[in-house]
Design an enzyme around this catalytic site. Structure first.
Site, PDB file in Angstrom:
ATOM      1  CG  ASP A   2      40.082 -11.952 -22.811  1.00 31.96           C
ATOM      2  OD1 ASP A   2      40.330 -13.123 -22.454  1.00 31.96           O
ATOM      3  OD2 ASP A   2      40.725 -11.366 -23.698  1.00 31.96           O
ATOM      4  N   GLY A   3      40.620 -12.439 -19.622  1.00 30.59           N
ATOM      5  CA  GLY A   3      41.799 -12.202 -18.780  1.00 30.59           C
ATOM      6  C   GLY A   3      41.924 -13.137 -17.585  1.00 30.59           C
ATOM      7  CD1 TRP A  26      43.127 -11.551 -11.527  1.00 26.20           C
ATOM      8  CD2 TRP A  26      43.081 -13.708 -10.899  1.00 26.20           C
ATOM      9  NE1 TRP A  26      42.844 -11.588 -10.177  1.00 26.20           N
ATOM     10  CE2 TRP A  26      42.812 -12.907  -9.778  1.00 26.20           C
ATOM     11  CE3 TRP A  26      43.106 -15.092 -10.747  1.00 26.20           C
ATOM     12  CZ2 TRP A  26      42.563 -13.443  -8.502  1.00 26.20           C
ATOM     13  CZ3 TRP A  26      42.871 -15.635  -9.493  1.00 26.20           C
ATOM     14  CH2 TRP A  26      42.597 -14.818  -8.390  1.00 26.20           C
ATOM     15  CG  HIS A  54      38.729 -20.250 -16.516  1.00 29.43           C
ATOM     16  ND1 HIS A  54      38.704 -19.143 -17.335  1.00 29.43           N
ATOM     17  CD2 HIS A  54      39.554 -21.143 -17.131  1.00 29.43           C
ATOM     18  CE1 HIS A  54      39.472 -19.366 -18.398  1.00 29.43           C
ATOM     19  NE2 HIS A  54      40.007 -20.566 -18.294  1.00 29.43           N
ATOM     20  CB  SER A  61      34.143 -17.965 -27.993  1.00 28.62           C
ATOM     21  OG  SER A  61      35.404 -18.578 -28.193  1.00 28.62           O
ATOM     22  CD  GLU A 110      35.473 -18.611 -32.794  1.00 31.16           C
ATOM     23  OE1 GLU A 110      34.963 -18.065 -31.802  1.00 31.16           O
ATOM     24  OE2 GLU A 110      34.868 -18.751 -33.885  1.00 31.16           O
ATOM     25  NE  ARG A 112      40.711 -20.370 -24.385  1.00 33.50           N
ATOM     26  CZ  ARG A 112      40.701 -19.348 -23.560  1.00 33.50           C
ATOM     27  NH1 ARG A 112      40.746 -19.547 -22.264  1.00 33.50           N
ATOM     28  NH2 ARG A 112      40.643 -18.117 -24.019  1.00 33.50           N
ATOM     29  CG  LEU A 148      20.037  -8.499 -14.854  1.00 37.15           C
ATOM     30  CD1 LEU A 148      20.291  -7.201 -15.612  1.00 37.15           C
ATOM     31  CD2 LEU A 148      21.245  -8.823 -13.978  1.00 37.15           C
ATOM     32  CB  SER A 171      36.975 -12.618 -29.590  1.00 35.51           C
ATOM     33  OG  SER A 171      38.211 -12.007 -29.371  1.00 35.51           O
TER      34      SER A 171
END
Ligand code: IPE
Ligand code: IPE
Ligand code: MG
Length: 241
Positions: free
Chosen positions: A16-17, A21, A33, A61, A63, A67, A127, A185
């Site tokens: 997030d952020g 930024w 992004h 998400s 949600e 946007r 991974l 969230s």
């Protein structure tokens, strides 16, 4: 420094952020992004190097459809582009990508990009990188329950847990959220039951290896009791394997 024995098996991150930024630099949110993808690449490499087995990241998400339309379509473009660009490196690094989320609502182009990245990396095992896209914890739980109902199976903690999207890689040991907010969230609601939570005020594009080291050191200092007493945990730790 974190010691190997304290490295979490499974790390999950709410990245997030990005918007803030970009705004701080008078750039459009979408630039944030894009920079967020660079930060994710850095984190994936760091997790590979440190021997983390599973990394689950929240990229879009349920949600986030709320946007503005141009931001949503920009995020879709960034995902498709990043997948196409990064798959060769992921293959070289032994990273297996898995898409977690609802297919409904995603365009053919986005779904194809995700599925192609999955199949191109499916033999890797160093991974496991779960990309949560069009994901919500409530969707995950409801989806698991309806799968069981369709099969006529009993809903128990065990059967529901085994039907969740992350069933093959276990619950996260550590959940990191950047961007200063102290909330989940709608991320991994069921799986977060016993995760250690780490909140960073850094904006996602600024979350670097040093910040990860800080989160890992903090994790290493926690006592995970799973309902037991400290004395019981100490007894368990002292028992020969
Ligand atoms: C997280 O960054 C990325 C997504 C939700 C896709 P934000 O876009 O939420 O950034 P802020 O919180 O507005 O700064
Ligand atoms: C959570 O961030 C979702 C992702 C990081 C993908 P948001 O920025 O959407 O969360 P809220 O809306 O502030 O809770
Ligand atoms: Mg945000």
């Amino acid at each position: 420094m974190s010691t190997q024995q304290h490295i979490p098996h499974h790390i999950a991150v709410v990245m997030d952020g990005n918007g803030r930024w970009a705004s701080k630099r008078l750039l459009p949110r979408i630039a944030g992004h894009r920079q967020g993808v660079e930060s994710l690449k850095r984190l994936v490499r760091a997790c590979v190097v440190r021997g983390v087995s599973v990394l689950t990241v929240f990229a879009f998400s349920s949600e986030n459809w709320n946007r503005p339309a141009d931001e949503v379509s920009g995020l879709m473009d960034i995902l498709v582009l990043a997948l196409a660009r990064e798959v060769p490196q992921l293959k070289r690094d032994g990273v297996r990508l898995k898409f977690i989320g609802a297919r409904e609502g995603l365009s053919k182009r986005v779904t194809r990009g995700l599925l192609e990245a999955e199949s191109a990396t499916q033999t890797n095992s160093r991974l496991m990188l779960n990309v949560c896209f069009n994901y919500g914890g409530r969707w995950d739980i409801a989806n698991a329950a309806s799968q069981l109902a369709l099969l006529g199976q009993e809903i128990t903690e065990k059967s529901l847990g085994a039907s969740l999207s992350t069933a093959d890689c276990g619950d996260p040991d550590l959940i990191i959220r950047t961007g200063g907010e102290r909330r989940l969230s709608n991320f991994l609601l069921w799986q977060a039951a016993y995760a250690e939570l780490f909140f960073s005020d850094l904006l996602w594009p600024d979350f670097d290896e040093l910040a990860l080291e800080g989160a890992l050191d903090d994790f290493a200092s926690r006592e995970r009791r799973f309902g037991m007493t400290s004395a019981q945990v100490a007894d368990q730790t002292n028992q020969p394997a």
